[in-house]
Motif scaffolding. Structure first.
Motif: not given
Length: 245
Positions: A130-136, A168-177
């Protein structure tokens, strides 16, 4: 007569109790100090055999202590008798897994029906990261297959990425996975007497956004992609894009 029946039942229960005790596999002990994973699982393909896997951190003489389990991990595998716990076959390799920002966080034994020849089945070892970055966010699970040959365990397929995800996301809602999941089927065709392996890959792309104060999302499932892995006499050749680093 009733007395002897009761004694017979007690004897049967006693025998079943002992068998049950033997059937409960024991994971190998981890060092008192240091990070690692230790697991065991009965092998349904071969009656009376249990698989154990141990991966412990390799001490770095340059460091007084390991930080957050970061470092290199070895791998030790054994097939043991479920009757008496005696080792039947072994495998050991140093520096198999690396754990840093891309953290090694679980180890599992896979006993699915990996039938390579009419009388030979492989077992799998799955290692997850698992990667350590929350936004990525980023994660991967690797699958390696092993066979028992006498008192030796030999790898026949190594570090196939069986599942992965990133985004990648804004840590709230918007993003792409994006999430890719793979499964294995044994083909009827053969290479060097081992069944070819058909890998089925399915990728799901997800998008999320805020609309009228609510978090919306949409998934798009891609077509199933088939890839054939062939045995070269030593191992199955895994394409670079499907192989863990």
């Amino acid at each position: 007569m009733l007395k002897y029946k009761i004694l017979g039942y007690i004897a049967i229960i006693s025998i079943l109790g002992v068998s049950q005790a033997y059937a409960e596999c024991e994971a190998p002990p981890l060092p008192e100090e240091g990070a690692g994973y230790s697991v065991c699982k009965d092998w349904p393909a071969y009656d009376g055999q249990t698989i154990t896997a141990l991966s412990k951190i390799e001490p770095d003489p340059k460091l007084s202590e390991m930080e957050d389990g970061s470092g290199m991990y070895d791998l030790e595998l054994s097939v043991v008798s479920t009757i008496n716990g005696k080792p039947l076959a072994n495998y050991s390799k140093a520096s198999v897994f690396s754990s840093d920002a891309f953290r090694f966080d679980s180890l599992r034994i896979d006993t699915a029906r990996y039938k390579l020849t009419s009388d030979l089945r492989a077992f799998g070892v799955r290692a997850s990261f698992t990667g350590s970055s929350r936004p990525n966010p980023f994660y991967e699970t690797w699958l390696s297959l092993y066979v028992r040959e006498g008192n030796v365990i030999r790898p026949v397929l190594e570090k196939l990425v069986i599942e992965s995800g990133s985004g990648e996301w804004d840590t709230n809602c918007a993003g792409e996975f994006s999430h890719t999941k793979r499964s294995l089927d044994m083909a009827k065709t053969r290479s060097h007497d081992f069944a070819d392996v058909i890998v089925k890959s399915v990728t799901t792309d997800s998008k999320s956004w805020v609309e009228n104060g609510d978090c919306k999302s949409k998934d798009t499932v891609g077509k199933t992609v088939l890839t054939t892995l062939r045995y070269n006499g030593q191992q199955y050749v895994v394409p670079e894009k499907m192989r863990g680093l």
